[in-house]
Design an enzyme around this catalytic site. Structure first.
Site, PDB file in Angstrom:
ATOM      1  N   GLY B 163       0.786  -1.353   0.029  1.00  0.00           N
ATOM      2  CA  GLY B 163       0.115  -0.202  -0.003  1.00  0.00           C
ATOM      3  C   GLY B 163       0.894   1.055   0.209  1.00  0.00           C
ATOM      4  N   CYS B 164       0.273   2.437  -0.353  1.00  0.00           N
ATOM      5  CA  CYS B 164       1.106   3.619  -0.328  1.00  0.00           C
ATOM      6  C   CYS B 164       1.324   4.149   1.071  1.00  0.00           C
ATOM      7  CB  CYS B 164       0.234   4.707  -1.330  1.00  0.00           C
ATOM      8  SG  CYS B 164      -1.329   4.998  -0.642  1.00  0.00           S
ATOM      9  N   TYR B 165       0.569   3.976   1.845  1.00  0.00           N
ATOM     10  CA  TYR B 165       0.985   4.687   3.081  1.00  0.00           C
ATOM     11  C   TYR B 165       2.269   3.614   3.845  1.00  0.00           C
ATOM     12  CZ  TYR B 165      -2.680   8.112   3.623  1.00  0.00           C
ATOM     13  OH  TYR B 165      -3.493   9.268   3.323  1.00  0.00           O
ATOM     14  N   ALA B 168       5.663   4.326   2.355  1.00  0.00           N
ATOM     15  CA  ALA B 168       6.599   5.307   2.947  1.00  0.00           C
ATOM     16  C   ALA B 168       6.675   5.188   4.098  1.00  0.00           C
ATOM     17  CB  ALA B 168       5.437   6.677   2.739  1.00  0.00           C
TER      18      ALA B 168
END
Lengths: 346, 346, 346, 346
Positions: B163-165, B168
């Site tokens: 996932g994107c979160y 990061a």
């Protein structure tokens, strides 16, 4: 006071004496200009003069058309202080203190929007801001986060108007601090560019961007710590500001390791009672957005309990120029003058 | 495969056999469309088909002119799977798993951009996403945060693209977790609206706004916790996402109570060594902004030590559509195919 | 009428009878909600009810926190029309006319913000909007571009509030039309998304974008032509609207081939005289920006002479929700009620 | 040339000799930096040096991380011109001409992105820009709007790259001019802030704003008129630019009083034939938005017929930094070097 032009048929005091004749010092900055607008439109205040070192002789509405204040800016030394009852000082840090001292010599009530009287500890002030121009007044100054100091503000002659980040962070955290729940605190805060004053940011650096800044120390940190301690709180504070690609609006997201166990129900009840009668604090059920408070003096606060980590989450959205600066300044001035706290801020 | 039009004189493979014939499934969403563009422009991959249930027969560049991919979208069941070597699956959660199973039956290598194979624990998956469509494949799937699993990805037939979160957050925290520094963790994350897919947000709700959402539980939390545990990390995790008034870009701000004492110098050295040879991680001296990584596969990471609280601060900025989704998917596919990891992503 | 809550300590009428008891019909749209706010804060008007078909029972400040109007929305048929003196109708086109007819039956003065009474020619109305719900009232309606029809508005019982584009275009062109200068006219207009009502636009379609729309015919064209003809103007009109990636603000750029020769000096004098005593028109020396009029009822107008082509250039910036809709509606209502035109709009 | 770092493992020429060794002069401005990026990623060009007077010794990716060009900037006089085949000159107006003259002395092919060689008439140049630094080269320069001058560009040693506004306006109008349809022309153009170079605009002046500028004369007007005359067009031109609150993107809306009668069908056919085989012009059925061309070298053109006024409407959207500057420069350089026009621009 400048003559009304054709456009000056805009409303002002509806008869009767004004409660005070007001000076706004430093009216060419964003907060000073807004302060002038709020006083100009206030039905019980008279805007006697708005000063500017750089733009004396210019009309304020030439600089800020949107505010619609058709008053000519005065040079700072052209104002007759004997004709002034109260002043909102919106000068930069360090420049404010000497003027505040002079105004106080004339028994003028002052709300100072700079940082000069926020930190009670002179050493701390000088570490972050440099030499202090009027340290003898520090003891007189009341830290004016209205909801936390309403009575002291009402009795004060000099109010230090809080910084924008501390306003949001403290409103988010105060009920926890007062109730002794405050353990370790992380404050991740985000502000629109007007928080940094006029002319600060290149469009190409800010638009479509988002980033943290001053991560290793921002001068609002000691201000937040000072006030949390005063409320009875607690552990260490980490505060990191970020720059939003918008003009107005500030959100503080606070993460608290609680000193005692609690739950969502107790938290809601705690906050609900604390803020039930506050005209400018809205306790909301969903996470607050900054757009909902734009151009208002309102703080929207939300509290939640993260069950898996047992952390308390609390959020506060304000307009950094209103509740974070000029709106709160007028709210404080209303109290100092014995007016209804909400006048001129609806 | 669609014919090239006049506009199709845009470059593709410069002679030689492509390394793989690639299918992009679900090319009308933001991540699928970008995946199709990356494959189309990749000098060693051939984009054989891009599928869409709703827009079969439409050309992709009619939907996404900016991507300049002049291929006609295919109905999902119109693709000859025997002519496919590898697939990027960009379907919604739950819809992906059955297709992945079918592709694997044809021995097609798959990078799945959905959440279907990210959580190793079936119970946890079903709590957050509902029934799983192909639980038998969970053990085969490699969690593809490339920098943390390069060798496993290279040997995998099925990669669960993060996932994107989590991408990061994990890049920000991994060096701490690996070195055993991880105590309590607060992740305050902010994403542009494309993180939520196409057509999700009304302009008037997002522009000039900023707010937290899903503060009492987001399904990326178990994904972050799973991977931090795998790296050796530690304490409880609080994760709160916020919505930025921009299209692309994601920042994770992480606040860590360290398990052992450390200092700024040690931190910089730790991160410097960890990421020195990473082509897509830039360790930077100043806090990173999302604009600097827009339309790139790069993660910009910054680490700091908050002396007064002894907390560790670490930040990571990515483009949620690139490193947070389609860019990382191609990075993983490159590895699975034995290509240079950076190909097609410069 | 809803009770005031704690937050309802916000100011309203300062003693004395209100000049009128006002209904706002359709208060859940952007213009209706703003109309309700303006009436709520107006010192001489009483907001008796705000109606909504879809949200009856909901408080308006739950939908529009920024407006701070703590009134509960009423079902349309729950309002006692005998207790109403005046109404601002903010329903969609076609839905407005029947309500307006009913209100007029009760002798209630009406400002209608829809298009239903703007076009004097029934055929033209029906070509652009469909069947008309109250054609018998067309002759009674006054087209309420205040600055062009002040006396007629003051004597009217039914005012058709102008469209946002016509307001800006007509204020830019009126001095030319009245003086017989108007030849061929091109109007290139640009509006923020709130011009299209609530919930109209996907963030990803609008942000970082800009484009023309309805280039082959927009229903504001016949409205502009009708009013220019009434002023004595002239040639053909081409009108093309464009969508700006902002929320509020509208600019009309007008290009006129003059019927007679003129020069910059004459133009400035013409516009200067025409607008000298207008409280809500600012004639400015530099091209106007929409930001300068945001949240105000002001139109900023600039005129220039393009020497090389002999064309006249004239620009007008307004806030589409204020002077382009609800602000002008209150301006008109003030006149109809014999109040100062600027009341409640400062 | 700078060494590749770890990050320099990003792809560049895949074997074989490059077609040319290229200098980018003035790489710290927005267009120079993008030009350097396009050359760096171009498979057939070698970026030998990128110069900067102010930032020599700094790496370009420190200034523009997003472009990912890990080359160290050179001082202008540190470049060995004998090792250069071609140059893209991105210096400010007036500063470019002397360098172009020097480069031409070394027989280096030049695309000049400044205005110095755009106007064929020296008097006109000097009226708008001041003294010319190399007037003797004016006759050699080819005005490089690629689609209108492909063969001349291919044979040129010095190409004057068009301005951003003229590029869009001319692509919108060229088919009309060539076919003798051009009568009176109004060009209402809108550009994002990057059209004005780096560091030009304060966020608070641009965000949520929109306004015209230089309404009484912009130096792109004579450039547009010169090229329309060369194409056979026509009447007077009025050109007014406006500033959009976005970073990249430019739209020209053109209003033409036709020299002869025509209709929508003839117009579509005229434009369809003219642009059918153009790789970088997309003729579209709906009005074009700037977002659709962001970060591409594409111009999207739409033409319509306003029946009621008989005017012709034509619109062109480009990315001002790509087709409006650096993208078109590389397109031109490709032609000058005998490469495929689209190389490096997909």
């Amino acid at each position: 006071m400048s003559e009304r032009t054709a456009h000056g048929t805009l409303p002002q005091p509806l008869g009767g004496e004004p409660a005070a004749r007001v000076l706004v010092a430093g009216a060419t900055g964003l907060t000073g200009a807004l302060a002038a607008r709020l006083v100009w439109r206030h039905l019980r205040l008279e805007l006697v003069a708005a000063t500017s070192r750089s733009s004396a002789g210019v009309r304020l509405d030439a600089l800020y058309p949107q505010h619609r204040v058709p008053i000519e800016l005065s040079a700072p030394d052209a104002v007759d202080l004997d004709a002034i009852d109260a002043a909102l000082v919106a000068l930069p840090h360090a420049a404010a203190a000497p003027l505040v001292a002079e105004l106080r010599m004339h028994a003028i009530r002052v709300v100072d929007l700079s940082a000069d009287f926020r930190l009670r500890d002179l050493d701390s002030y000088e570490r972050w801001y440099g030499e202090h121009g009027a340290p003898e007044l520090l003891d007189d100054a009341v830290y004016g986060l209205t909801e936390l100091a309403r009575e002291r503000v009402a009795g004060a002659d000099l109010v230090a108007n809080p910084g924008c980040y501390p306003t949001a962070a403290l409103l988010a955290l105060a009920p926890l601090a007062e109730a002794g729940f405050l353990g370790e605190v992380v404050i991740d805060a985000k502000s629109g560019v007007s928080g940094a004053g006029r002319g600060g940011f290149d469009f190409a650096e800010v638009s479509e961007n988002f980033k943290p800044y001053k991560v290793e120390g921002h001068r609002h940190t000691p201000e937040i710590e000072q006030e949390l301690r005063a409320l009875g709180g607690g552990g260490t504070v980490t505060f990191v500001p970020h720059l939003l690609p918008i003009d107005q609006g500030l959100l503080a997201s606070c993460y608290v390791t609680p000193a005692h166990e609690t739950d969502a129900r107790e938290l809601r009840s705690l906050y609900g009672e604390r803020y039930a009668s506050e005209p400018f604090v809205d306790l909301v059920d969903a996470p607050p957005g900054v757009r909902d408070v734009r151009d208002t003096n309102v703080a929207r606060v939300h509290v939640a309990h993260d069950e898996s980590s047992s952390r308390l989450l609390t959020f506060c959205a304000i307009d950094n120029l209103w509740k974070g600066a000029s709106g709160q300044a007028v709210q404080n001035l209303n109290l100092m003058l014995g007016l209804e706290e909400t006048e001129g801020l609806a």
